[in-house]
Design a protein around this motif. Structure first.
Motif, PDB file in Angstrom:
ATOM      1  N   UNK A   1      20.959 -19.868 -21.954  1.00 10.94           N
ATOM      2  CA  UNK A   1      21.885 -20.193 -20.869  1.00 10.94           C
ATOM      3  C   UNK A   1      21.273 -19.813 -19.522  1.00 10.94           C
ATOM      4  N   UNK A   2      21.484 -20.660 -18.529  1.00 10.02           N
ATOM      5  CA  UNK A   2      21.073 -20.359 -17.166  1.00 10.02           C
ATOM      6  C   UNK A   2      22.229 -19.649 -16.470  1.00 10.02           C
ATOM      7  N   UNK A   3      21.944 -18.507 -15.874  1.00 10.65           N
ATOM      8  CA  UNK A   3      23.004 -17.787 -15.154  1.00 10.65           C
ATOM      9  C   UNK A   3      22.745 -17.856 -13.650  1.00 10.65           C
ATOM     10  N   UNK A   4      23.644 -17.309 -12.888  1.00 11.89           N
ATOM     11  CA  UNK A   4      23.573 -17.321 -11.420  1.00 11.89           C
ATOM     12  C   UNK A   4      23.351 -18.744 -10.906  1.00 11.89           C
ATOM     13  N   UNK A   5      24.214 -19.654 -11.357  1.00 14.61           N
ATOM     14  CA  UNK A   5      24.075 -21.064 -11.004  1.00 14.61           C
ATOM     15  C   UNK A   5      24.710 -21.329  -9.639  1.00 14.61           C
ATOM     16  N   UNK A   6      23.974 -22.005  -8.754  1.00 16.66           N
ATOM     17  CA  UNK A   6      24.537 -22.379  -7.452  1.00 16.66           C
ATOM     18  C   UNK A   6      25.024 -23.822  -7.447  1.00 16.66           C
ATOM     19  N   UNK A   7      24.410 -24.668  -8.273  1.00 20.28           N
ATOM     20  CA  UNK A   7      24.838 -26.066  -8.357  1.00 20.28           C
ATOM     21  C   UNK A   7      24.407 -26.624  -9.697  1.00 20.28           C
ATOM     22  N   UNK A   8      25.268 -27.442 -10.287  1.00 17.72           N
ATOM     23  CA  UNK A   8      24.921 -28.106 -11.538  1.00 17.72           C
ATOM     24  C   UNK A   8      25.503 -29.506 -11.524  1.00 17.72           C
ATOM     25  N   UNK A   9      24.997 -30.345 -12.418  1.00 20.35           N
ATOM     26  CA  UNK A   9      25.559 -31.686 -12.459  1.00 20.35           C
ATOM     27  C   UNK A   9      24.705 -32.675 -13.210  1.00 20.35           C
ATOM     28  N   UNK A  10      24.931 -33.937 -12.918  1.00 19.04           N
ATOM     29  CA  UNK A  10      24.252 -35.048 -13.581  1.00 19.04           C
ATOM     30  C   UNK A  10      23.781 -36.019 -12.508  1.00 19.04           C
ATOM     31  N   UNK A  11      22.585 -36.565 -12.702  1.00 18.33           N
ATOM     32  CA  UNK A  11      22.053 -37.590 -11.802  1.00 18.33           C
ATOM     33  C   UNK A  11      21.794 -38.857 -12.606  1.00 18.33           C
ATOM     34  N   UNK A  12      22.338 -39.975 -12.124  1.00 15.98           N
ATOM     35  CA  UNK A  12      21.939 -41.294 -12.610  1.00 15.98           C
ATOM     36  C   UNK A  12      20.976 -41.861 -11.573  1.00 15.98           C
ATOM     37  N   UNK A  13      19.845 -42.361 -12.012  1.00 12.65           N
ATOM     38  CA  UNK A  13      18.864 -42.861 -11.057  1.00 12.65           C
ATOM     39  C   UNK A  13      19.132 -44.301 -10.635  1.00 12.65           C
ATOM     40  N   UNK A  14      20.110 -44.934 -11.216  1.00 18.30           N
ATOM     41  CA  UNK A  14      20.675 -46.189 -10.741  1.00 18.30           C
ATOM     42  C   UNK A  14      22.163 -46.168 -11.078  1.00 18.30           C
ATOM     43  N   UNK A  15      22.948 -46.983 -10.371  1.00 23.44           N
ATOM     44  CA  UNK A  15      24.393 -46.993 -10.616  1.00 23.44           C
ATOM     45  C   UNK A  15      24.637 -47.491 -12.032  1.00 23.44           C
ATOM     46  N   UNK A  16      25.396 -46.715 -12.794  1.00 23.04           N
ATOM     47  CA  UNK A  16      25.557 -46.980 -14.215  1.00 23.04           C
ATOM     48  C   UNK A  16      26.169 -48.343 -14.496  1.00 23.04           C
ATOM     49  N   UNK A  17      27.144 -48.752 -13.695  1.00 25.53           N
ATOM     50  CA  UNK A  17      27.878 -49.977 -13.997  1.00 25.53           C
ATOM     51  C   UNK A  17      27.122 -51.239 -13.620  1.00 25.53           C
ATOM     52  N   UNK A  18      26.248 -51.159 -12.598  1.00 27.18           N
ATOM     53  CA  UNK A  18      25.645 -52.381 -12.062  1.00 27.18           C
ATOM     54  C   UNK A  18      24.136 -52.346 -11.948  1.00 27.18           C
ATOM     55  N   UNK A  19      23.527 -51.164 -12.011  1.00 25.37           N
ATOM     56  CA  UNK A  19      22.100 -51.059 -11.785  1.00 25.37           C
ATOM     57  C   UNK A  19      21.734 -51.044 -10.312  1.00 25.37           C
ATOM     58  N   UNK A  20      22.731 -50.913  -9.422  1.00 23.46           N
ATOM     59  CA  UNK A  20      22.465 -50.884  -7.977  1.00 23.46           C
ATOM     60  C   UNK A  20      21.508 -49.733  -7.656  1.00 23.46           C
TER      61      UNK A  20
END
Length: 816
Positions: A141-160
């Motif tokens: 486990x990573x502790x002392x987290x300042x930011x977490x999340x998910x990145x999609x490198x293109x828009x999931x619905x359209x590929x924009x």
């Protein structure tokens, strides 16, 4: 802290550039992909992990547990994560389908065995039998987290072509975004070719790290899970391919890029924070005036956009305000298109809220100050008339003026401003200028003309008939409605100022609102009468059949095209409205204040003005939308004669259709318009694919788009908890609404049918404190959060149960 990373401007993100790279990287399971990236990445830290398959686990628990035991060196905890074979496929994925169990001490043998067994067991819900090659990943486990999340490198619905970063920088958790829990995660869209416009150093570092993974894997369509700790180290938890690619429109990325280039040239130089001319620089917004995002949607089709322009925002808005005594920005349209998305020119809007008698130089200083105030307070983008600008005189005007005018306004200028607003407001309320009664007479004339035209529709529908409907609508419908809508705002503002001055209480105002018998009350009463056999279905259809959820949308069915279900009803008939009576002492004090301000009205006359202004606005909307609706049906019938579908018509400009009678193109109407419709359809793909913020203030806003966490407008002081039901213009099922908190995108009057059900509460994505639905809910005493914005609305609609606490001003996700 790491220095600001150098962004390689020659690095492009278009998928076509990756086909030149021979793909040597092979994606595998979640664990295998991390193992193959480990050692290759310089900008990432991959937390220590062990992985094993089901066969090994079943063969020897002890060997696996021994391997895990030294993972954290006796410090910290581990997370047991899924890594199933069918979780991260090339053409499919089951993101979030399987279990993860966090915060397990690696030395706690029983807890670790239980967690591993639970994760393996979660796979069996997606397969008929266990797969011995399915894996489990045990990671520190990573502790002392300042930011977490998910990145999609293109828009999931359209590929924009956007990096889409869903992140949580408040809770310190690593899974608040992926689990969908919580209320704090945010979203930002960053155009792939304009990362250099990002001003946040941590996002620059993160995106530089993401590009490293793209280069190593040769993939530009990735789903990456991450965390950043307090020491600014970026941790990688997962990298998988986006499996929605087969659904993406070919060439969309290039068309979006082309649209943004056009906006850079045409729009960016005009924006306030680009150092433009102080007398012309502006802000563009989707909700500051006439709320186009609420009425026609964030990405309307061409017909809806052009029809709204034609009957409202090209000239009606300013003609109406001139008649009321405001400044007339001659020749200036209010709404502009940014890649097909509707934006209000805020400079023109603000200028039109200033009385015509105020000198230009002073008015321009006021406008410039308000523009900067809006740029500094973007959350007020849908509350401009309350929190940014002066638009009418009120009983607390002097107090508000000191808060809402620049410091360099002199005392003489302050007096001039006060008198200009006071004289204009007194003339309007007293009925000497653009009176409520005059507008109601005009709207009644529109209704009479409509009935004459409706009786003449035995002949084939024509473009000329559609044109006549719209011309009548403008002259006798939308201009009077615009004036009545402003009267309605003035009435609300005056009542609220009496509350601020201590002359009315919150209970007084609530009681006053509920004393108004409005259109929606009559609608509900008439449906009860229909169900009890007192009136016939045709009577309901005559009065309300033209309504559609999406007033300007030819694709949305009218009430009279949906069958009787839209007129189903639950609960009791609304009680008769109680007359609103003030105490003699309050009435006398209000009359004293009215007289001192120059009004000639008694307290009762003043309250009657407020009542008629609020009711008149809703009545006018019901009437003028009948002409809009009829015009759309005439166009649909005419289009059918030309072998053009509603869908094709929806992608045409209203002017293109009306020009058919005066300008000849092509071999036939059908051939010419079908080509134009196909062009409109392709443009609409760009409109829905491009990401733009609710306010455009500077050049970088075209490319870096944080979704705002809005402050909703809460109605009533009630608190309710219940199941949330998302309702759109197509999924109408009245019987499902009873006892539910209903969520709708817009506050369109075509959604009035929801008030025939026993709903628990209402949440809307768009809408202001004085919007259609806010008035409805105040009248019917229904708790509501109006205009909660994209992020909150998205989370609300993904939740099963929510708590709506209007007194506290909160929406809580009870059950996700």
């Amino acid at each position: 802290m790491l220095g600001k990373p150098k962004i390689d401007v020659n690095y492009t993100s278009n998928l076509l550039n990756f086909v030149k790279v021979r793909k040597t990287f092979q994606f595998g399971s979640k664990a295998e992909t991390l193992a193959r990236l480990d050692g290759e990445l310089k900008r990432w830290s991959i937390p220590q992990f062990r992985h094993f398959d089901l066969a090994r686990w079943q063969m020897s628990h002890d060997a696996v547990l021994a391997d895990i035991a030294d993972l954290a060196d006796g410090k910290g905890t581990v997370i047991v994560r899924s890594s199933a074979r069918n979780e991260d496929g090339e053409l499919y994925a089951q993101a979030g389908a399987f279990l993860s169990v966090p915060h397990i001490p690696p030395a706690d043998r029983a807890a670790l065995i239980s967690a591993i067994e639970e994760v393996f067991a979660s796979y069996r819900g997606a397969a008929a039998e266990s797969n011995s090659e399915d894996q489990v990943l045990v990671q520190k486990m990573v502790d002392r987290v300042s930011m977490s999340g998910v990145i999609f490198t293109q828009v999931l619905s359209s590929g924009a072509p956007y990096y889409v970063v869903n992140y949580d920088d408040e809770t310190g958790l690593t899974d608040s975004v992926t689990s969908g829990t919580g209320y704090v995660n945010r979203t930002i869209y960053i155009h792939r070719d304009h990362v250099d416009t990002v001003r946040s150093e941590r996002f620059l570092q993160l995106l530089s790290a993401v590009r490293e993974i793209e280069q190593i894997t040769g993939e530009s369509s990735l789903d990456i899970e991450f965390a950043i700790d307090m020491d600014h180290h970026i941790h990688l938890f997962q990298a998988r391919r986006i499996t929605a690619q087969p659904n993406w429109s070919r060439g969309l990325s290039q068309r979006i890029d082309d649209a943004l280039v056009r906006l850079e040239k045409s729009v960016a130089p005009r924006l306030l924070l680009e150092g433009g001319d102080s007398k012309t620089a502006t802000i563009l917004g989707k909700m500051p005036d006439w709320n186009p995002a609420e009425i026609i949607g964030n990405a309307p089709r061409r017909l809806a956009f052009s029809l709204y322009r034609y009957v409202i925002t090209d000239s009606v808005w300013r003609v109406a305000r001139e008649r009321m005594g405001y400044f007339h920005p001659r020749g200036k349209p209010l709404m502009v298109s940014c890649a097909g998305q509707p934006y209000i020119d805020v400079r023109q809007s603000l200028r039109s809220f200033i009385p015509a008698t105020i000198p230009d130089d002073l008015a321009n200083r006021m406008v410039l100050y308000w523009l900067h105030k809006l740029a500094d307070n973007p959350l007020l983008h849908d509350k401009v008339e309350f929190g940014i600008a002066l638009t009418a005189w009120t009983f607390d005007f002097d107090t508000r003026a000191r808060q809402m005018l620049p410091e360099d306004v002199t005392q003489d200028e302050m007096v001039l401003i006060h008198e200009a607003y006071r004289e204009m407001t007194v003339d309007l309320v007293d009925g000497r200028r653009a009176s409520v009664a005059q507008q109601v007479i005009a709207v009644n004339e529109l209704q009479a003309r409509y009935e004459v035209l409706a009786g003449e529709q035995e002949h084939p529908p024509t473009i000329d008939l559609a044109r006549e409907l719209l011309e009548n609508c403008i002259e006798l419908g939308t201009i009077p409605f615009s004036i009545l809508a402003r009267h309605g705002f003035i009435a609300k503002a005056l009542l609220q100022s009496l509350r601020e001055e201590g002359l009315l209480s919150g209970d007084d105002i609530n009681a006053f609102n509920q004393s108004i018998t409005s259109v929606v009350t009559e609608f509900i009463v008439n449906i009860h009468r229909f169900r009890e056999g007192e009136i016939k279905l045709e009577d309901l259809l005559r009065d309300y059949g033209h309504l559609r959820p999406g007033t300007y949308d030819i694709m949305s069915l009218r009430y009279d095209q949906r069958g009787e279900e839209v007129f189903s009803i639950s609960g009791d008939s609304p009680p008769a409205t109680e007359p609103f009576v003030l105490s003699p002492a309050k009435s006398a004090e209000i009359e004293k204040r009215l007289s001192a301000a120059g009004f000639s009205l008694s307290c009762n006359d003043f309250l009657q003005y407020c009542r008629e202004a609020i009711r008149g606005r809703e009545w006018a909307k019901l009437v003028f939308t009948r002409s809009i609706s009829a015009c759309l049906e005439v166009l649909a019938a005419w289009g059918e004669d030309q072998r053009l579908s509603r869908d094709e018509l929806s992608h045409l400009d209203i002017r293109e259709l009306m020009d058919c009678t005066v300008v000849q193109h092509g071999r036939s109407f059908e051939e010419h318009l079908r080509v134009r419709a196909e062009s409109g359809r392709r443009e609409h793909e760009v409109t829905t694919g491009v990401r733009l913020p609710f306010l455009l203030t500077r050049h970088s806003d075209l490319f870096v788009v944080p979704m705002l966490l809005e402050q909703p407008n809460f109605v009533t002081l009630k608190q309710v908890t219940g199941v949330c039901l998302h309702v759109s213009s197509t999924n109408i099922a009245p019987g499902l609404l009873d006892g539910k908190i209903v969520a709708i995108e817009s506050a369109d009057p075509g959604f009035d049918w929801i008030f025939t059900r026993n709903i628990l509460g209402l949440v809307t994505q768009f809408g202001g404190a004085n919007s259609h639905m806010a008035i409805r809910c105040a009248e019917l005493n229904i708790p509501a959060a109006i205009g909660c914005g994209e992020q909150i609305f998205e989370r609300v609609t993904r939740s099963n149960q929510i708590e709506l606490d209007c007194a506290a001003g909160t929406i809580k996700l009870v059950e996700h």
